[in-house]
Design an enzyme around this catalytic site. Structure first.
Site, PDB file in Angstrom:
ATOM      1  N   ARG A  73       1.466   2.817  -0.156  1.00  0.00           N
ATOM      2  CA  ARG A  73       1.411   2.900  -1.616  1.00  0.00           C
ATOM      3  C   ARG A  73       0.188   3.689  -2.021  1.00  0.00           C
ATOM      4  O   ARG A  73      -0.905   3.440  -1.535  1.00  0.00           O
ATOM      5  CB  ARG A  73       1.366   1.501  -2.201  1.00  0.00           C
ATOM      6  CG  ARG A  73       1.386   1.497  -3.715  1.00  0.00           C
ATOM      7  CD  ARG A  73       1.462   0.090  -4.248  1.00  0.00           C
ATOM      8  NE  ARG A  73       2.722  -0.555  -3.884  1.00  0.00           N
ATOM      9  CZ  ARG A  73       3.014  -1.808  -4.196  1.00  0.00           C
ATOM     10  NH1 ARG A  73       2.162  -2.546  -4.826  1.00  0.00           N
ATOM     11  NH2 ARG A  73       4.177  -2.325  -3.844  1.00  0.00           N
TER      12      ARG A  73
ATOM     13  N   THR B 289       0.163   7.297  -7.126  1.00  0.00           N
ATOM     14  CA  THR B 289       1.274   7.845  -7.885  1.00  0.00           C
ATOM     15  C   THR B 289       2.594   7.140  -7.600  1.00  0.00           C
ATOM     16  O   THR B 289       3.567   7.354  -8.301  1.00  0.00           O
ATOM     17  CB  THR B 289       1.442   9.344  -7.579  1.00  0.00           C
ATOM     18  OG1 THR B 289       1.471   9.524  -6.157  1.00  0.00           O
ATOM     19  CG2 THR B 289       0.304  10.153  -8.170  1.00  0.00           C
TER      20      THR B 289
ATOM     21  N   ASP C 274      -4.476  18.274  -4.595  1.00  0.00           N
ATOM     22  CA  ASP C 274      -4.951  16.951  -4.177  1.00  0.00           C
ATOM     23  C   ASP C 274      -5.066  16.904  -2.651  1.00  0.00           C
ATOM     24  O   ASP C 274      -4.629  15.956  -2.015  1.00  0.00           O
ATOM     25  CB  ASP C 274      -4.006  15.868  -4.698  1.00  0.00           C
ATOM     26  CG  ASP C 274      -4.646  14.481  -4.653  1.00  0.00           C
ATOM     27  OD1 ASP C 274      -5.887  14.409  -4.519  1.00  0.00           O
ATOM     28  OD2 ASP C 274      -3.913  13.482  -4.739  1.00  0.00           O
TER      29      ASP C 274
HETATM   30  N1  LIG Z   1       6.929  11.699   4.446  1.00  0.00           N
HETATM   31  C1  LIG Z   1       6.362  10.591   4.892  1.00  0.00           C
HETATM   32  N2  LIG Z   1       6.751  10.038   6.048  1.00  0.00           N
HETATM   33  C2  LIG Z   1       6.167   8.921   6.496  1.00  0.00           C
HETATM   34  N3  LIG Z   1       5.177   8.272   5.885  1.00  0.00           N
HETATM   35  C3  LIG Z   1       4.750   8.775   4.732  1.00  0.00           C
HETATM   36  C4  LIG Z   1       5.304   9.958   4.172  1.00  0.00           C
HETATM   37  N4  LIG Z   1       4.662  10.223   3.019  1.00  0.00           N
HETATM   38  C5  LIG Z   1       3.757   9.257   2.874  1.00  0.00           C
HETATM   39  N5  LIG Z   1       3.794   8.381   3.886  1.00  0.00           N
HETATM   40  C6  LIG Z   1       2.982   7.186   4.067  1.00  0.00           C
HETATM   41  O1  LIG Z   1       2.840   6.545   2.825  1.00  0.00           O
HETATM   42  C7  LIG Z   1       1.465   6.393   2.534  1.00  0.00           C
HETATM   43  C8  LIG Z   1       1.282   6.508   1.047  1.00  0.00           C
HETATM   44  O2  LIG Z   1       1.625   7.804   0.667  1.00  0.00           O
HETATM   45  P1  LIG Z   1       1.091   8.369  -0.679  1.00  0.00           P
HETATM   46  O3  LIG Z   1       1.358   9.822  -0.714  1.00  0.00           O
HETATM   47  O4  LIG Z   1       1.641   7.562  -1.802  1.00  0.00           O
HETATM   48  O5  LIG Z   1      -0.421   7.993  -0.458  1.00  0.00           O
HETATM   49  P2  LIG Z   1      -1.688   8.662  -0.970  1.00  0.00           P
HETATM   50  O6  LIG Z   1      -1.667  10.116  -0.625  1.00  0.00           O
HETATM   51  O7  LIG Z   1      -2.830   7.849  -0.526  1.00  0.00           O
HETATM   52  O8  LIG Z   1      -1.458   8.449  -2.504  1.00  0.00           O
HETATM   53  P3  LIG Z   1      -1.883   9.357  -3.672  1.00  0.00           P
HETATM   54  O9  LIG Z   1      -1.690  10.778  -3.238  1.00  0.00           O
HETATM   55  O10 LIG Z   1      -0.941   8.937  -4.744  1.00  0.00           O
HETATM   56  O11 LIG Z   1      -3.293   8.991  -3.884  1.00  0.00           O
HETATM   57  C9  LIG Z   1       0.763   7.471   3.324  1.00  0.00           C
HETATM   58  O12 LIG Z   1      -0.518   7.111   3.612  1.00  0.00           O
HETATM   59  C10 LIG Z   1       1.615   7.565   4.563  1.00  0.00           C
HETATM   60  O13 LIG Z   1       1.176   6.626   5.508  1.00  0.00           O
END
Ligand SMILES: Nc1ncnc2c1ncn2[C@@H]1O[C@H](COP(=O)(O)OP(=O)(O)OP(=O)(O)O)[C@@H](O)[C@H]1O
Length: 622
Positions: A16, A19, A132
């Site tokens: 999580r 966003t 980002d």
């Molecule tokens: N395409 C994917 N396949 C597998 N795991 C994923 C994928 N995208 C994201 N994740 C997992 O989900 C987690 C959360 O993803 P998210 O992009 O929401 O996190 P974040 O980059 O920390 O959030 P934000 O960019 O909103 O601050 C990631 O840390 C990753 O472990």
């Protein structure tokens, strides 16, 4: 399992962020392909600007294809639910990997960042700025080489999310879009942004990969952003001079002085070839002259909505805006590495968030596989991380989903001043590199040894060490050719990252006792088919009426009443008929007395009374 659109079933949350929540999901096709679905937060999905941008950017996001970019497969807009469907990457994100394994060697960090720069160059060429860039947005997939070795393959994700989140409707409320530790000075100031913001982010990421920390820090967001604006980064002693030249150029305050992503990728490969202990004198010489390769971007890609000439920036402010206008309100206890900020901060929501970890969504993998002691000759650390992934996968099963975790559960709109739901925790698993990006930081001596190889960023050997400690490792001697510039054709011929097919099952682990699950609660209309609610309502009302009628008919004397009513009606109508006949006969009599025998109410003469009428006529005539 929860449906998203008609095509996808959410299986379990993977992580999580600010966003939204990323789920492992399955495509409802015959193959049952597994994908990752990022369900955007309700606050975003409910914002008309975001929805519009989501639809507008659909084609751009779907078009972005690169071996180092996580492919977006689909964008789902259903009711007030927005979701991005992506390839599932079975590996950890770089933030988690770094935290668990410690910094990379300069060679490995250079090559890993070069791959990220390749992805940026491709997206910039397509007019897309990431905005980002940070370790949490780099996923480490697994590639198996021809020699059977598994290698880390960095893949950049979350393209376009920052732009989606950067909605006037949201930023109006003094929100901050971006991650403070990685944000470029011009973004912090709300000045026009170009692709140079990604290069700045790549510089921060590179610095963090080799040192384990970001260059600009502070106790709160304002301090961090002020450091971006005012402080000059200092070279840590462990960073080789050529690499520092690259980092320093990426971190220039003036965007036009930063190199293009393309030249950054090339320069980093030259650095990687020249800073290892086995580098040839020529390669070392070339690395020292890397500054000449760092050509600035002649045609930087402009971030829409931040037009040059004082247009609004990320925070919606003008070019002279005080940076505090785009900062979160949260004070103290601040983590500059925290997740992307897109929502108004408040003390309560911050306090609910675990500090310093944007990826914490689920509790740490039981057993701490990635950092578990690895004796020499034992399983590769990467295997442990993959087994952690498997363990997580094995736990996947349909289960009761608490409302706060259910993306389809409609919560009442948050009122101003009402604290937001606390953020969850993230997780990921281990990963490996394209050509074997290095593992944790070695001791200086070991590091120098490892830097020597032309490719010098292969897997280090396993080391034992306590969990959470950067593990020291023996250098792996490399004698291969120097790293080559990225060649898309060569990349495309490489096997794609494997998903869900870890090389081996992990050593037997204790079977988990079956867990008790709460019964699943379903909403009346979980799929939210338009009009179904109304149709259902009508059918229900009709059914209730029919049932009531049947019950009343058979349990009350209603049938008798109906019968007697019918008899009553017959009696009344026959009474009315006879009354009518009487009236007719009376009026018929009096009408004959008026002379012509055909007048009165009824003009038909009564044949039975004809003799009387004749008599009456005779009397009258006399
Ligand atoms: N395409 C994917 N396949 C597998 N795991 C994923 C994928 N995208 C994201 N994740 C997992 O989900 C987690 C959360 O993803 P998210 O992009 O929401 O996190 P974040 O980059 O920390 O959030 P934000 O960019 O909103 O601050 C990631 O840390 C990753 O472990």
């Amino acid at each position: 399992m929860r449906p998203v659109g008609s095509k996808y079933l959410l299986e379990e949350p993977l992580g999580r962020g600010a966003t939204g929540t990323v789920w492992r999901a399955r495509v409802r096709d015959e193959a049952g392909t597994t994908v990752a679905v990022k369900v955007l937060k309700e606050e975003l999905a409910g914002d008309p600007d975001v929805v519009m941008r989501f639809l507008r950017e659909r084609s751009v996001l779907l078009r972005l294809r690169h071996p180092h970019i996580v492919r977006v497969r689909d964008l789902v807009v259903e009711g007030d639910l927005l979701a991005l469907v992506m390839d599932l990457i079975d590996g950890p994100d770089l933030h988690r990997y770094l935290r668990e394994n410690g910094p990379f060697t300069p060679v490995a960090a250079s090559l890993l960042t070069a791959a990220v720069a390749d992805a940026l160059a491709a997206s910039h060429a397509d007019g897309v700025v990431h905005r980002d860039l940070k370790p949490a947005n780099v996923l480490l997939a697994t590639l198996t080489g021809e020699d059977g070795d598994e290698r880390m393959h960095p893949m950049l994700t979350d393209f376009g999310i920052a732009r989606l989140a950067d909605s006037p409707g949201l930023t109006r409320t003094h929100e901050f879009v971006g991650t403070p530790a990685y944000v470029a000075p011009e973004s912090a100031q709300g000045r026009p942004q170009t692709s140079a913001v990604d290069v700045y982010g790549a510089g921060i990421l590179l610095y963090e990969l080799v040192t384990g920390r970001t260059p600009f820090r502070g106790d709160n967001a304002i301090e961090v952003l002020q450091a971006h604006l005012n402080q000059q980064p200092r070279r840590p002693s462990t960073v080789p001079e050529p690499l520092w030249t690259v980092i320093e150029r990426c971190l220039r305050k003036e965007p036009t002085q930063r190199p293009s992503a393309d030249s950054l990728a090339r320069a980093l490969r030259v650095v990687a070839a020249g800073v290892g202990v086995h580098a040839s004198p020529a390669a070392a010489e070339a690395a020292l002259g890397v500054a000449a390769l760092l050509a600035p971007d002649e045609t930087p890609t402009l971030v829409p909505g931040t037009g040059l000439g004082g247009a609004q920036g990320a925070g919606g402010g003008d070019s002279d805006a005080d940076p505090t206008q785009v900062l979160p309100h949260g004070q103290g206890g601040y983590d500059s590495n925290a997740a992307t900020s897109v929502l108004p901060s408040d003390a309560s929501s911050r306090s609910e968030q675990p500090a310093a970890d944007s990826t914490r969504v689920l509790p740490p993998v039981p057993g701490g596989a990635p950092q578990a002691a690895q004796a020499q000759g034992g399983p590769h650390p990467w295997e442990s991380q993959l087994s952690a992934a498997r363990q997580r996968n094995d736990q996947t099963e349909p289960r009761y989903l608490p409302p706060e975790m259910d993306p389809l559960f409609r919560r009442p709109r948050r009122q101003p001043g009402q604290p937001e739901q606390g953020q969850g925790q993230g997780q990921g698993q281990g990963g490996q590199g394209r050509q074997g990006y290095g593992y944790p930081q070695q001791s200086n001596q070991q590091q120098q040894q490892q830097q020597g190889g032309g490719q010098g960023y292969g897997y280090p050997q396993q080391q034992s060490g306590p969990p959470q400690q950067p593990r020291h490792q023996q250098p792996q001697q490399q004698s291969g050719p120097p790293p080559q510039a990225y060649d898309p054709r060569r990349q495309q011929s490489q096997p794609q990252p494997r998903r869900h097919e870890p090389p081996q099952r992990p050593p037997a682990r204790a079977p988990e006792p079956p867990r008790q699950h709460e019964p699943r609660r379903r909403s009346a209309n979980p799929v939210k088919i338009p009009g179904l609610g109304c149709l259902k309502g009508c059918l229900t009302v009709i059914l209730v009426i029919v049932v009531l009628f049947v019950v009343i008919w058979y349990t009350t004397p209603l049938p008798h009443w109906v019968d007697s009513t019918r008899n009553l009606w017959d009696a009344a109508s026959s009474w009315a008929q006879s009354a009518w006949d009487k009236i007719s006969s009376i009026t018929g009599d009096s009408g004959g007395g008026q002379g012509n025998g055909t007048s009165g109410l009824n003009s038909t003469p009564d044949l039975n009374n004809l003799p009387d009428l004749k008599g009456l006529t005779g009397q009258n005539g006399n």
